[in-house]
Design a protein around this motif. Structure first.
Motif, PDB file in Angstrom:
ATOM      1  N   ASN A 157       0.865  -1.158   0.113  1.00  0.00           N
ATOM      2  CA  ASN A 157       0.218   0.012   0.128  1.00  0.00           C
ATOM      3  C   ASN A 157       0.943   1.175  -0.037  1.00  0.00           C
ATOM      4  OD1 ASN A 157      -2.372  -1.403   0.103  1.00  0.00           O
ATOM      5  ND2 ASN A 157      -1.977  -1.939   2.109  1.00  0.00           N
ATOM      6  N   SER A 158       1.846   1.376  -0.841  1.00  0.00           N
ATOM      7  CA  SER A 158       2.594   2.328  -0.979  1.00  0.00           C
ATOM      8  C   SER A 158       2.696   3.053  -2.266  1.00  0.00           C
ATOM      9  CB  SER A 158       4.003   1.878  -0.832  1.00  0.00           C
ATOM     10  OG  SER A 158       4.311   1.199   0.477  1.00  0.00           O
ATOM     11  N   ARG A 159       2.986   4.583  -2.472  1.00  0.00           N
ATOM     12  CA  ARG A 159       3.263   5.418  -3.392  1.00  0.00           C
ATOM     13  C   ARG A 159       4.463   5.037  -4.136  1.00  0.00           C
ATOM     14  NH1 ARG A 159       0.596   8.261   0.176  1.00  0.00           N
ATOM     15  NH2 ARG A 159       2.413   9.405   0.847  1.00  0.00           N
ATOM     16  N   VAL A 160       4.897   4.557  -5.145  1.00  0.00           N
ATOM     17  CA  VAL A 160       6.227   4.150  -5.548  1.00  0.00           C
ATOM     18  C   VAL A 160       6.632   4.953  -6.521  1.00  0.00           C
ATOM     19  CG1 VAL A 160       7.565   2.323  -6.613  1.00  0.00           C
ATOM     20  CG2 VAL A 160       5.681   1.685  -4.683  1.00  0.00           C
ATOM     21  N   LEU A 161       7.823   5.660  -6.579  1.00  0.00           N
ATOM     22  CA  LEU A 161       8.169   6.654  -7.805  1.00  0.00           C
ATOM     23  C   LEU A 161       9.149   5.558  -8.610  1.00  0.00           C
ATOM     24  CD1 LEU A 161       8.139   8.527  -5.127  1.00  0.00           C
ATOM     25  CD2 LEU A 161       9.265   9.994  -6.584  1.00  0.00           C
ATOM     26  N   LYS A 162       8.848   5.480  -9.840  1.00  0.00           N
ATOM     27  CA  LYS A 162       9.478   4.798 -10.981  1.00  0.00           C
ATOM     28  C   LYS A 162       9.981   5.788 -11.949  1.00  0.00           C
ATOM     29  CE  LYS A 162       5.275   3.606 -13.276  1.00  0.00           C
ATOM     30  NZ  LYS A 162       4.542   2.359 -14.087  1.00  0.00           N
ATOM     31  N   TRP A 163      10.874   5.037 -12.910  1.00  0.00           N
ATOM     32  CA  TRP A 163      11.186   5.684 -13.904  1.00  0.00           C
ATOM     33  C   TRP A 163      11.649   7.219 -13.786  1.00  0.00           C
ATOM     34  CZ3 TRP A 163       5.966   4.843 -17.120  1.00  0.00           C
ATOM     35  CH2 TRP A 163       5.634   3.421 -17.111  1.00  0.00           C
TER      36      TRP A 163
END
Length: 742
Positions: A157-163
């Motif tokens: 349940n996390s907001r994930v930063l990608k790219w």
């Protein structure tokens, strides 16, 4: 404005592979601001916005890393291959990242370096997972489960930063910046900043971070994991007492801005606190590193039948970019498995990696679900409205991507009548719709759907291969023997089949090794050893900040002092006594390539303050035959030329500071430690083409004098004030020193 530089011609052929890591150095121009002379309420140092600035790189942001007080020699000769040292290679990728390392003992100085490369180790022990690479993802969300919130170990349940890597390359236009600002302000208005949210530690910290900051935070974890691995394998005492050299890989097409940000982030993460003996940092392009490892392994496994002058193309297909490099075999000893390569032209590439497939998958899902279910899937709740311009994936969509990964990796383009069903998150797609392919909470993806998702990435890759092949076959008139596929996207069966089909049309074989995912990091180690290649050049940190005294538009929240505030003739309020830094301490300085920052601006002056003899505001041109007569006391006459017109000077104050956090106000500059140089510019020397006039209804007629401030940093720092190509003033500052030559 100076014109954009053109790419130099390719280097002449040589018998070893040469790194063209940074061909065609583009000038880094910065968006100008304005400054003003406080002693004159009319003379101004005004802003000048050139439309071409949007095409150029912005000035780099300050780095917090330390740097040596003096500037060392750029030569890579001080990396002595036989000495006891450790080499660490970092492949920071768009979707996955990897680490490889090698210990080189002094007793191995007589050993064949090619054989030494067999001892390269790839870090595989990541938190909660064993793999050659780790996801390039990080989250600032709290984790009730105690997850580390990076790589594989991120709470559901996390907001994930990608790219985030792709954000380093972005040159944002003013309109895109405004859109990001508007979106951020709207989201912040809805943020939950209550006491409960603070107690839960659920504050979206990414809003206050630049891409470089996020990359640095992610690499902090990579660095700690690397140290843990090295200590486990060779012991902490060894890790603390032998020199460590680091080689960083980068895409073929990577701007100076992105290289600089990558360098600062890596150097800040792999700091002396963790690695006391870390010393040299260097760059190697991803396709070049991949080429050295791929050919070496192909020869060892007898997978090639090269002859002298045969050529091959290496395709490093990754998550964000697809990069190609072409080589010619200059010499080859099949018995000894020895070879020498010559690079053909420059590496090429494009942003057409596997992330394009992921984006196409999201577009497909959005189209199939409809707006209501799509909004529920991407979870546009109030807390998550603000992204700060970053790529963020939320839990439900992240779960769906995870289920799609297996389908993406297995897809080979062959017809499957049943298609590929993928289960939707709970509460989404609850109504069956056979026409949209939604049944029993799952959505069916057909082979044609997948081909559409792969189309952009695969087609662009084939175009790049065709461009490289045309250059070799038509321009160089050489034979291509093989294409080597590598990288994470290179493991795709569908891409492999499409490239193989393309190669068959020209009798070119396509090869893909079993360990192509780690080929870049392994190849970077080989490159750093100088195995069949030249050593990569050492990159040095800029030892000081360099900038000029300016004025900036007044902002009440900056709490400017009354003595630092001025109002121009048009009623605009300005803050004087400010400093604008253009090149920063810790910026990457590449050998043989100056770092350049330019700043276009102008002075304004009342027409009555400028010397005038003919009513035009400009001294009249002198007739070569005219003379003026001056009589002496004896009544005699002497023929004398007319006196020169009065000179009008304006000043540019240049500042060099070695402080980690440089001052923003000129009054805060440490005059005993920092360097301050005043350059005087004669306005009468400015060409007519760089002078214009305008009229203010209240103040009358004014002149504008256009100039360019140029700062060049190599083994020294040079600042020049030019106008129309004419140098009005200049000064040189030794790096890390206070001695001046003007």
């Amino acid at each position: 404005m100076a014109s954009l530089p053109t790419r130099p011609p390719p280097p002449p052929p040589i018998s070893i592979s040469v790194s063209p890591a940074f061909p065609g150095t583009p000038k880094r121009e910065v968006s100008p601001i304005s400054t003003r002379r406080s002693e004159d309420d009319v003379d101004e140092w005004d802003a000048y916005d050139d439309p071409q600035d949007a095409l150029l790189n912005e000035a780099a942001t300050p780095s917090r890393t330390d740097s040596p007080p003096r500037f060392p020699n750029f030569s890579s000769a001080n990396i002595s291959t036989p000495e006891t040292r450790m080499v660490v290679a970092l492949d920071y990728g768009t979707t996955f990242s990897g680490i490889a390392y090698l210990s080189v003992a002094s007793r191995q100085k007589d050993q064949n370096l090619d054989a030494l490369a067999d001892d390269i180790r790839v870090l595989q022990g990541w938190p909660t997972h064993e793999s050659e690479k780790v996801p390039s993802e990080i989250s600032y969300s709290p984790s009730p489960k105690g997850c580390r919130q990076w790589g594989y170990d991120i709470d559901d349940n996390s907001r994930v930063l990608k790219w985030t890597k792709l954000e380093l390359e972005e040159t944002r236009s003013r309109s895109s910046e405004l859109r990001t600002l508007a979106e951020t302000l709207w989201g912040m208005r809805l943020l939950d900043l209550s006491e409960d949210a603070v107690i839960r530690n659920d504050i979206p910290r990414h809003l206050a971070k630049e891409p470089e900051d996020i990359v640095k935070d992610y690499l902090d974890n990579i660095a700690e994991q690397t140290l843990e691995e090295i200590c486990t394998q060779v012991g902490r005492r060894v890790a603390d007492n032998i020199p460590i050299d680091m080689v960083i890989t980068h895409p073929a097409k990577w701007s100076d801005k992105a290289l600089n940000s990558t360098y600062r982030a890596v150097r800040a993460a792999f700091k002396a606190d963790l690695f006391p003996k870390i010393r040299n940092f260097s760059f190697v392009s991803e396709p070049e590193a991949c080429a050295h490892y791929t050919l070496r392994e192909a020869l060892r496994e007898d997978r090639v039948n090269f002859r002298k002058n045969d050529c091959f193309i290496v395709v490093d297909a990754g998550g964000g970019t697809v990069d190609l490099a072409s080589y010619k075999v200059v010499s080859l000893d099949l018995d000894q498995k020895q070879f020498k390569l010559e690079q053909i032209g420059y590496p090429i590439g494009d942003n057409c990696g596997a992330t394009c497939i992921d984006r196409a998958f999201e577009q497909f899902i959005e189209q199939k679900l409809g707006p209501e279910d799509w909004e529920r899937l991407i979870e546009t709740d109030a807390q998550d409205q603000a992204t700060g311009g970053h790529s963020i994936i939320k839990p439900k969509l992240r779960m769906l991507h995870g289920r799609f990964e297996g389908i993406k990796h297995q897809f080979d383009g062959k017809d499957q009548k049943l298609g590929f069903p993928i289960q939707l998150p709970r509460g989404i797609g609850t109504t069956d719709d056979e026409e949209r392919g939604i049944m029993n909470g799952a959505i069916k993806i057909t082979v044609d759907d997948l081909k559409t998702m792969f189309k952009h990435s695969v087609d662009k890759t084939l175009v790049l291969i065709s461009q490289a092949a045309t250059h070799i076959q038509v321009i160089q008139k050489l034979k291509i023997r093989k294409i080597f596929l590598s990288g994470g996207f290179g493991r795709s069966p569908y891409l492999y089949e499409r490239v193989k089909a393309w190669g068959m049309t020209s009798s070119i074989q396509v090869d893909r090794g079993d360990d192509c995912w780690s080929a870049v990091t392994r190849g970077a180690i080989i490159k750093s050893l100088g195995v069949h290649t030249s050593l990569p050049p050492i990159i040095r940190p800029c030892p000081r900040h360099y900038g000029i005294k300016v004025r900036t538009q007044y902002a009440p929240y900056n709490c400017h002092r009354p003595s630092e505030v001025d109002v121009d003739v048009e009623g605009v309020k300005w803050a004087t006594d400010q400093i604008r830094w253009f090149i920063n301490k810790g910026d990457a300085l590449f050998p043989g390539k100056p770092m350049v920052s330019t700043y276009d601006c102008h002075w304004s002056m009342r027409a009555t303050h400028f010397p005038a003899q003919n009513g035009t505001g400009r001294a009249p041109a002198q007739n070569p035959g005219s003379v003026s007569q001056r009589f002496d006391k004896r009544g005699g006459g002497n023929i004398m030329p007319p006196p020169p017109p009065p000179e009008v000077f304006r000043e540019v104050v240049f500042v060099a500071s070695s402080a980690d956090e440089p001052p923003t106000r000129f009054a805060a500059v440490n005059k005993g430690r920092d360097t301050v140089v005043t350059l005087k510019c004669n306005l009468t020397k400015i060409p007519d083409t760089n002078r214009s006039e305008f009229t203010n209804k209240e103040a009358g007629k004014f002149y504008k004098f256009w100039v360019k401030v140029e700062i060049h940093v190599t083994e020294k720092c040079e600042v020049k004030i030019t106008s129309g190509g004419k140098v009005l003033a200049s000064a040189e500052v030794l790096l890390g020193e206070s001695d001046i030559s003007a």
